[in-house]
Design a protein around this motif. Structure first.
Motif, PDB file in Angstrom:
ATOM      1  N   SER A 105     -41.349 -56.246 -24.929  1.00 12.34           N
ATOM      2  CA  SER A 105     -40.945 -55.821 -26.274  1.00 12.34           C
ATOM      3  C   SER A 105     -41.700 -54.569 -26.714  1.00 12.34           C
ATOM      4  O   SER A 105     -41.105 -53.612 -27.228  1.00 12.34           O
ATOM      5  CB  SER A 105     -41.184 -56.954 -27.278  1.00 12.34           C
ATOM      6  OG  SER A 105     -40.429 -58.100 -26.940  1.00 12.34           O
ATOM      7  N   ILE A 106     -43.001 -54.589 -26.498  1.00 11.91           N
ATOM      8  CA  ILE A 106     -43.816 -53.417 -26.853  1.00 11.91           C
ATOM      9  C   ILE A 106     -43.422 -52.213 -26.015  1.00 11.91           C
ATOM     10  O   ILE A 106     -43.324 -51.079 -26.507  1.00 11.91           O
ATOM     11  CB  ILE A 106     -45.308 -53.747 -26.678  1.00 11.91           C
ATOM     12  CG1 ILE A 106     -45.734 -54.827 -27.675  1.00 11.91           C
ATOM     13  CG2 ILE A 106     -46.168 -52.489 -26.863  1.00 11.91           C
ATOM     14  CD1 ILE A 106     -47.137 -55.362 -27.456  1.00 11.91           C
ATOM     15  N   SER A 107     -43.174 -52.443 -24.729  1.00  9.98           N
ATOM     16  CA  SER A 107     -42.806 -51.350 -23.826  1.00  9.98           C
ATOM     17  C   SER A 107     -41.446 -50.757 -24.183  1.00  9.98           C
ATOM     18  O   SER A 107     -41.237 -49.545 -24.064  1.00  9.98           O
ATOM     19  CB  SER A 107     -42.793 -51.844 -22.376  1.00  9.98           C
ATOM     20  OG  SER A 107     -44.078 -52.266 -21.978  1.00  9.98           O
ATOM     21  N   ILE A 108     -40.504 -51.604 -24.621  1.00  7.71           N
ATOM     22  CA  ILE A 108     -39.183 -51.099 -25.003  1.00  7.71           C
ATOM     23  C   ILE A 108     -39.304 -50.120 -26.165  1.00  7.71           C
ATOM     24  O   ILE A 108     -38.743 -49.016 -26.140  1.00  7.71           O
ATOM     25  CB  ILE A 108     -38.249 -52.269 -25.381  1.00  7.71           C
ATOM     26  CG1 ILE A 108     -37.840 -53.040 -24.124  1.00  7.71           C
ATOM     27  CG2 ILE A 108     -37.007 -51.756 -26.112  1.00  7.71           C
ATOM     28  CD1 ILE A 108     -37.030 -54.281 -24.418  1.00  7.71           C
ATOM     29  N   VAL A 109     -40.038 -50.527 -27.191  1.00  5.56           N
ATOM     30  CA  VAL A 109     -40.214 -49.654 -28.360  1.00  5.56           C
ATOM     31  C   VAL A 109     -40.900 -48.346 -27.960  1.00  5.56           C
ATOM     32  O   VAL A 109     -40.450 -47.250 -28.329  1.00  5.56           O
ATOM     33  CB  VAL A 109     -41.018 -50.375 -29.453  1.00  5.56           C
ATOM     34  CG1 VAL A 109     -41.302 -49.431 -30.624  1.00  5.56           C
ATOM     35  CG2 VAL A 109     -40.279 -51.612 -29.938  1.00  5.56           C
ATOM     36  N   SER A 110     -41.987 -48.459 -27.194  1.00 11.14           N
ATOM     37  CA  SER A 110     -42.738 -47.267 -26.783  1.00 11.14           C
ATOM     38  C   SER A 110     -41.886 -46.348 -25.919  1.00 11.14           C
ATOM     39  O   SER A 110     -41.925 -45.117 -26.077  1.00 11.14           O
ATOM     40  CB  SER A 110     -43.997 -47.693 -26.019  1.00 11.14           C
ATOM     41  OG  SER A 110     -44.833 -48.502 -26.814  1.00 11.14           O
ATOM     42  N   THR A 111     -41.122 -46.930 -25.009  1.00 17.94           N
ATOM     43  CA  THR A 111     -40.319 -46.120 -24.098  1.00 17.94           C
ATOM     44  C   THR A 111     -39.182 -45.412 -24.825  1.00 17.94           C
ATOM     45  O   THR A 111     -38.871 -44.251 -24.526  1.00 17.94           O
ATOM     46  CB  THR A 111     -39.748 -47.001 -22.968  1.00 17.94           C
ATOM     47  OG1 THR A 111     -40.830 -47.646 -22.285  1.00 17.94           O
ATOM     48  CG2 THR A 111     -38.963 -46.165 -21.976  1.00 17.94           C
ATOM     49  N   LEU A 112     -38.550 -46.083 -25.757  1.00 18.66           N
ATOM     50  CA  LEU A 112     -37.484 -45.442 -26.530  1.00 18.66           C
ATOM     51  C   LEU A 112     -38.018 -44.257 -27.328  1.00 18.66           C
ATOM     52  O   LEU A 112     -37.395 -43.190 -27.381  1.00 18.66           O
ATOM     53  CB  LEU A 112     -36.839 -46.467 -27.463  1.00 18.66           C
ATOM     54  CG  LEU A 112     -35.946 -47.520 -26.801  1.00 18.66           C
ATOM     55  CD1 LEU A 112     -35.450 -48.529 -27.833  1.00 18.66           C
ATOM     56  CD2 LEU A 112     -34.758 -46.859 -26.098  1.00 18.66           C
ATOM     57  N   ILE A 113     -39.183 -44.454 -27.948  1.00 13.09           N
ATOM     58  CA  ILE A 113     -39.795 -43.340 -28.701  1.00 13.09           C
ATOM     59  C   ILE A 113     -40.148 -42.200 -27.753  1.00 13.09           C
ATOM     60  O   ILE A 113     -39.939 -41.021 -28.072  1.00 13.09           O
ATOM     61  CB  ILE A 113     -41.046 -43.826 -29.457  1.00 13.09           C
ATOM     62  CG1 ILE A 113     -40.674 -44.893 -30.487  1.00 13.09           C
ATOM     63  CG2 ILE A 113     -41.742 -42.655 -30.153  1.00 13.09           C
ATOM     64  CD1 ILE A 113     -41.871 -45.533 -31.171  1.00 13.09           C
ATOM     65  N   LEU A 114     -40.694 -42.555 -26.572  1.00 15.11           N
ATOM     66  CA  LEU A 114     -41.052 -41.536 -25.588  1.00 15.11           C
ATOM     67  C   LEU A 114     -39.832 -40.743 -25.144  1.00 15.11           C
ATOM     68  O   LEU A 114     -39.861 -39.500 -25.086  1.00 15.11           O
ATOM     69  CB  LEU A 114     -41.712 -42.207 -24.385  1.00 15.11           C
ATOM     70  CG  LEU A 114     -42.113 -41.288 -23.231  1.00 15.11           C
ATOM     71  CD1 LEU A 114     -43.226 -40.340 -23.666  1.00 15.11           C
ATOM     72  CD2 LEU A 114     -42.565 -42.110 -22.026  1.00 15.11           C
ATOM     73  N   PHE A 115     -38.754 -41.451 -24.833  1.00 12.42           N
ATOM     74  CA  PHE A 115     -37.534 -40.789 -24.358  1.00 12.42           C
ATOM     75  C   PHE A 115     -36.972 -39.846 -25.421  1.00 12.42           C
ATOM     76  O   PHE A 115     -36.600 -38.703 -25.118  1.00 12.42           O
ATOM     77  CB  PHE A 115     -36.507 -41.840 -23.963  1.00 12.42           C
ATOM     78  CG  PHE A 115     -35.229 -41.274 -23.431  1.00 12.42           C
ATOM     79  CD1 PHE A 115     -35.213 -40.529 -22.257  1.00 12.42           C
ATOM     80  CD2 PHE A 115     -34.036 -41.465 -24.109  1.00 12.42           C
ATOM     81  CE1 PHE A 115     -34.028 -39.997 -21.768  1.00 12.42           C
ATOM     82  CE2 PHE A 115     -32.850 -40.935 -23.629  1.00 12.42           C
ATOM     83  CZ  PHE A 115     -32.845 -40.198 -22.450  1.00 12.42           C
ATOM     84  N   LEU A 116     -36.921 -40.315 -26.656  1.00  5.67           N
ATOM     85  CA  LEU A 116     -36.420 -39.459 -27.737  1.00  5.67           C
ATOM     86  C   LEU A 116     -37.329 -38.246 -27.938  1.00  5.67           C
ATOM     87  O   LEU A 116     -36.851 -37.127 -28.182  1.00  5.67           O
ATOM     88  CB  LEU A 116     -36.321 -40.270 -29.028  1.00  5.67           C
ATOM     89  CG  LEU A 116     -35.257 -41.389 -29.048  1.00  5.67           C
ATOM     90  CD1 LEU A 116     -35.359 -42.195 -30.333  1.00  5.67           C
ATOM     91  CD2 LEU A 116     -33.865 -40.801 -28.884  1.00  5.67           C
ATOM     92  N   GLY A 117     -38.633 -38.466 -27.829  1.00  3.23           N
ATOM     93  CA  GLY A 117     -39.567 -37.349 -27.955  1.00  3.23           C
ATOM     94  C   GLY A 117     -39.383 -36.325 -26.855  1.00  3.23           C
ATOM     95  O   GLY A 117     -39.464 -35.106 -27.101  1.00  3.23           O
TER      96      GLY A 117
END
Length: 462
Positions: free
Chosen positions: A418-430
């Protein structure tokens, strides 16, 4: 001599006081020598220290060889062709990672548990599950690579003639499928010297082949062929050695194992594999997609600068990798025998005793990053800033190297995912915002900020 000088500096009034003081100091120094000797002896006889030591030495050799290969190949090919080689190998790696369930981690967890409890049939059945999953994934990934290779060569690598090299590198993942579960068998059995030997031999093979082939004028093809052959050899070596070890340790061949022995644990194993597959998919973005996106938006030259900096900074992985490899089965056993609290306590001890010194050593290397220009030439000056940023990122990640094995060992898969999903989505958008505008520099800066956010959240949740 030193003791005499020191005693004179204190100005003793009579010889008796002086002699008594010298005797006392000599006794103290003797006790210190004995203590240091005992400490070294005990450290060398602890399995954890020996295992980390042998893997670190092997990875140190691999790091030196990889740095030498990276610098020489980068110098011989130049930024553009170096970037082309990186993109050719990144496309199959990206596809394989998309499907990869990373069953080795599941195998380490469950094999460690079954072996500790003497459940031989379950251990053999787990081996069969691991190999079956790995070969299925490798086969599916190769079919996808066959379909994508023409488009990837034209749209990402910007070299349509490189399609066959993408397929060649992708085919090496088929024998490599033996590596994951075989590694788990060796790690569970404590055969870390064997793991170190395999890694050292295959690193030597890889570097030797790449340098010889590129030196003979094969250019990008030489890099791809060398890495593909070494990858295939790694899988075959692991597979042969692990097969014999599993047979001798658990009584018979895993090929004859019965799936039914996992009854009662199947749902847990499947759930672990599913979460692990999702975690591998999330890991695809920071580990594989960066080079591909950079090549797509800015071409192979920018990708070449970035790849060199990433490869040099990634040398630290040759140190943290062995630590995680040794820590993971130990944390899994601590969870099985003790509790989550024991795992958490071990993790924080590892932060202060191991992670902090390693992180500081990485940070101290930042001012000396420009030294690489002596070896690569001025053509790679654009890589220096990227390398310094990468060292900041690696230093932060090294500090808490134990956090992912800890989550895996206590079964907190859903929280980690769950934590990784949120972090990865933010990373990808960034990345989508920063890469087209700022290129490689923006890519790394976004990665640093998201990594700090991700690790901090994991620590607070654990």
């Amino acid at each position: 001599m030193f003791i005499d000088w020191l005693s004179n500096s204190f100005g003793f009034r009579n010889p008796e006081e002086r002699n008594a003081w010298i005797t006392m100091v000599e006794q103290v120094l003797q006790e210190v020598r004995i203590g240091v000797r005992r400490l070294v002896h005990e450290a060398l006889h602890r399995p954890f220290v020996r295992h980390v030591g042998v893997l670190t030495v092997a990875n140190g050799v691999g790091a030196v060889l990889s740095v030498a290969q990276g610098i020489l190949v980068a110098r011989w090919l130049g930024p553009e062709l170096y970037g082309v080689a990186a993109l050719v190998m990144s496309v199959p790696s990206l596809v394989y990672t998309f499907f990869d369930a990373r069953s080795a981690e599941a195998s380490v967890k469950f094999l460690s548990e079954f072996d500790a409890r003497g459940e031989r049939e379950r251990a053999l059945a787990m081996c069969k599950v691991g190999y079956t999953v790995d070969f299925t994934i490798a086969g599916v990934a190769f079919l996808v690579i066959l379909l994508l290779a023409p488009w990837a060569a034209k749209g990402i690598v910007k070299r349509p003639e490189m399609g066959w090299l993408i397929i060649l590198y992708g085919s090496a993942f088929l024998p490599r499928a033996l590596t994951g579960t075989s590694y788990a068998v060796l790690a569970t059995s404590g055969r870390f010297p064997t793991i170190a030997l395999i890694d050292t031999l295959t690193n030597i093979l890889r570097v030797g082949l790449v340098l010889v082939l590129v030196g003979l004028g094969w250019q990008v093809a030489g890099v791809v062929w060398g890495n593909a052959i070494a990858m295939a050899a790694t899988g075959l070596l692991y597979g042969v050695l692990a097969y014999g070890l599993a047979k001798s340790r658990w009584g018979r061949s895993w090929l004859l194992a019965d799936w039914s022995y996992l009854r009662g644990r199947r749902r847990e194993v499947i759930r672990f594999l599913a979460y692990n597959d999702l975690n591998a998919l999330l890991g695809l973005i920071p580990k594989q997609l960066d080079v591909v996106l950079l090549g797509y938006f800015h071409g192979p030259t920018e990708a070449g600068y970035y790849k060199l900096a990433k490869s040099l900074a990634g040398v630290m992985g040759y140190i943290t990798g062995p630590l995680q490899a040794v820590v993971y089965p130990r944390l899994a056993q601590a969870q099985a025998i003790q509790s989550k609290r024991a795992v958490r306590a071990q993790g924080w001890r590892l932060t202060w005793s191991v992670g902090l010194p390693l992180a500081l050593s990485v940070v101290l290397a930042i001012p000396f990053a420009s030294i690489i220009l002596i070896f690569t030439g001025e053509a790679y000056r654009s890589s220096i800033t990227l390398l310094r940023l990468f060292l900041i990122l690696i230093g932060w990640q090294t500090l808490f190297f134990w956090i992912r094995p800890a989550y895996w060992s206590v079964g907190m898969l859903s929280a980690f995912i769950s934590i990784s999903i949120v972090s990865t989505l933010i990373l990808f958008l960034g990345w989508l915002v920063s890469i087209p505008i700022f290129g490689a520099t923006g890519l790394i800066l976004v990665t640093i900020f998201i990594s700090i956010f991700h690790v901090t959240w994991l620590l607070l949740k654990f």
